[in-house]
Write a protein that holds these residues in place. Structure first.
Motif, PDB file in Angstrom:
ATOM      1  N   UNK A 139       0.813  -1.221   0.000  1.00 34.17           N
ATOM      2  CA  UNK A 139       0.000   0.000   0.000  1.00 34.17           C
ATOM      3  C   UNK A 139       0.844   1.268   0.000  1.00 34.17           C
ATOM      4  N   UNK A 140       0.259   2.390  -0.390  1.00 32.77           N
ATOM      5  CA  UNK A 140       0.984   3.676  -0.398  1.00 32.77           C
ATOM      6  C   UNK A 140       1.466   4.057   0.996  1.00 32.77           C
ATOM      7  N   UNK A 141       2.529   4.826   1.037  1.00 33.12           N
ATOM      8  CA  UNK A 141       3.060   5.365   2.292  1.00 33.12           C
ATOM      9  C   UNK A 141       2.839   6.870   2.292  1.00 33.12           C
TER      10      UNK A 141
ATOM     11  N   UNK B 218      10.156  13.113   5.223  1.00 30.95           N
ATOM     12  CA  UNK B 218      10.084  12.889   3.788  1.00 30.95           C
ATOM     13  C   UNK B 218      10.362  11.411   3.517  1.00 30.95           C
ATOM     14  N   UNK B 219       9.638  10.851   2.552  1.00 32.74           N
ATOM     15  CA  UNK B 219       9.761   9.433   2.221  1.00 32.74           C
ATOM     16  C   UNK B 219      10.155   9.311   0.757  1.00 32.74           C
ATOM     17  N   UNK B 220      11.157   8.480   0.483  1.00 34.72           N
ATOM     18  CA  UNK B 220      11.573   8.200  -0.878  1.00 34.72           C
ATOM     19  C   UNK B 220      11.426   6.720  -1.151  1.00 34.72           C
TER      20      UNK B 220
ATOM     21  N   UNK C  45       7.185  10.918  -2.577  1.00 37.65           N
ATOM     22  CA  UNK C  45       6.071  10.745  -1.660  1.00 37.65           C
ATOM     23  C   UNK C  45       5.654   9.287  -1.444  1.00 37.65           C
ATOM     24  N   UNK C  46       5.979   8.411  -2.362  1.00 38.18           N
ATOM     25  CA  UNK C  46       5.577   6.996  -2.281  1.00 38.18           C
ATOM     26  C   UNK C  46       4.071   6.861  -2.131  1.00 38.18           C
ATOM     27  N   UNK C  47       3.313   7.755  -2.704  1.00 40.20           N
ATOM     28  CA  UNK C  47       1.872   7.785  -2.487  1.00 40.20           C
ATOM     29  C   UNK C  47       1.100   6.937  -3.496  1.00 40.20           C
ATOM     30  N   UNK C  48       1.815   6.044  -4.212  1.00 38.91           N
ATOM     31  CA  UNK C  48       1.139   5.105  -5.090  1.00 38.91           C
ATOM     32  C   UNK C  48       1.451   3.693  -4.609  1.00 38.91           C
ATOM     33  N   UNK C  49       0.763   2.722  -5.180  1.00 41.45           N
ATOM     34  CA  UNK C  49       1.020   1.324  -4.823  1.00 41.45           C
ATOM     35  C   UNK C  49       2.421   0.946  -5.264  1.00 41.45           C
TER      36      UNK C  49
END
Length: 265
Positions: free
Chosen positions: A31-33, A41-43, A55-59
């Motif tokens: 799942x997205x983070x 910040x997330x990479x 952002x890692x906001x996708x699957x």
């Protein structure tokens, strides 16, 4: 444990290394983070390449590595500066990010060394990024600088109680009569670094005496959060009774002078 899958129609292009069940036409994904706070910040990295921006906001496909770190002008609350998590074969992430938080760096002056001058030291723009300028709306509808303050958190500023109360009373002023400006260098000038904040409410000590000025301390609560960065950062203050380091930072931060039209330091 929940396992997440997406149909191949919605997933990323398939490679031989992907964990894919072609018979079921399904693909295991993590799942997205999402960022839990402003400072984190997330990479997401896979195969040595950064994907999905920062952002890692996708699957995410199996094998994706996510790194948690603090943005500039923020620092980790742990000795661990970077936290790594990996997308597993079962569609879950390794470890947990619950304990990893980033707080705004405090008490760091943007000091540039300069020759001494008579009776003080030259000040530079942004040298004291925690300074706040407090303005009062006068009877003529003009904002007048009345006091200095210090940024404690993104929504709180500490100042003197007499700056936010009516003369010789313990009655706090109407919040619409006070505004706070941070990132400011000169009193009569405003540039792109200045943030103007409206006041939500005030808080003063019950023991405040408007005649003797005992307990002359007040807290201003802002309506909106201050954006921290190079030009604006909070001061350090003791979090525990035996916090010697933060006491030392407070002592260092209090040193300084007023240099003509510069704001107080």
């Amino acid at each position: 444990t929940e396992i997440y899958t997406l149909s191949l129609h919605d997933a990323l292009p398939i490679s031989s290394e992907d964990n894919v069940n072609t018979n079921m036409n399904m693909r295991v994904m993590c799942p997205p983070l999402t960022q839990r706070s402003t400072g984190i910040q997330i990479q997401c990295i896979i195969g040595g390449s950064q994907v999905y921006g920062t952002s890692c906001e996708k699957w995410n496909v199996v094998g994706t590595e996510a790194s948690y770190s603090c943005r500039q002008y923020y620092e980790s609350n742990l000795s661990l500066k970077v936290l790594y998590r990996t997308c597993k074969q079962d569609g879950t992430w390794t470890g947990s990010s619950d304990s990893f938080t980033c707080v705004a760096q405090c008490g760091l002056s943007n000091t540039i060394l300069s020759p001494r001058i008579t009776f003080g030291a030259a000040t530079t723009r942004n040298q004291w990024p925690w300074h706040a300028a407090i303005f009062l709306l006068d009877k003529n509808g003009e904002w007048k600088y009345v006091c200095g303050g210090t940024v404690l958190t993104s929504r709180s500023v500490i100042t003197a109680a007499h700056c936010i109360t009516l003369y010789q009373t313990k009655i706090t002023r109407d919040p619409t009569e006070i505004r706070v400006e941070v990132g400011k260098f000169r009193r009569e000038e405003r540039d792109e670094y200045v943030q103007i904040k409206q006041v939500d409410t005030f808080d003063i000590y019950d023991s405040y005496d408007p005649f003797s000025f005992e307990s002359d301390i007040g807290i201003i609560i802002l309506k909106d959060e201050i954006t921290f960065g190079y030009h604006v950062r909070p001061v350090c203050f003791p979090q525990t009774p035996d916090s010697a380091l933060e006491e030392q930072q407070l002592a260092i931060g209090s040193m300084g002078t007023v240099n003509n039209s510069n704001l107080c330091l």
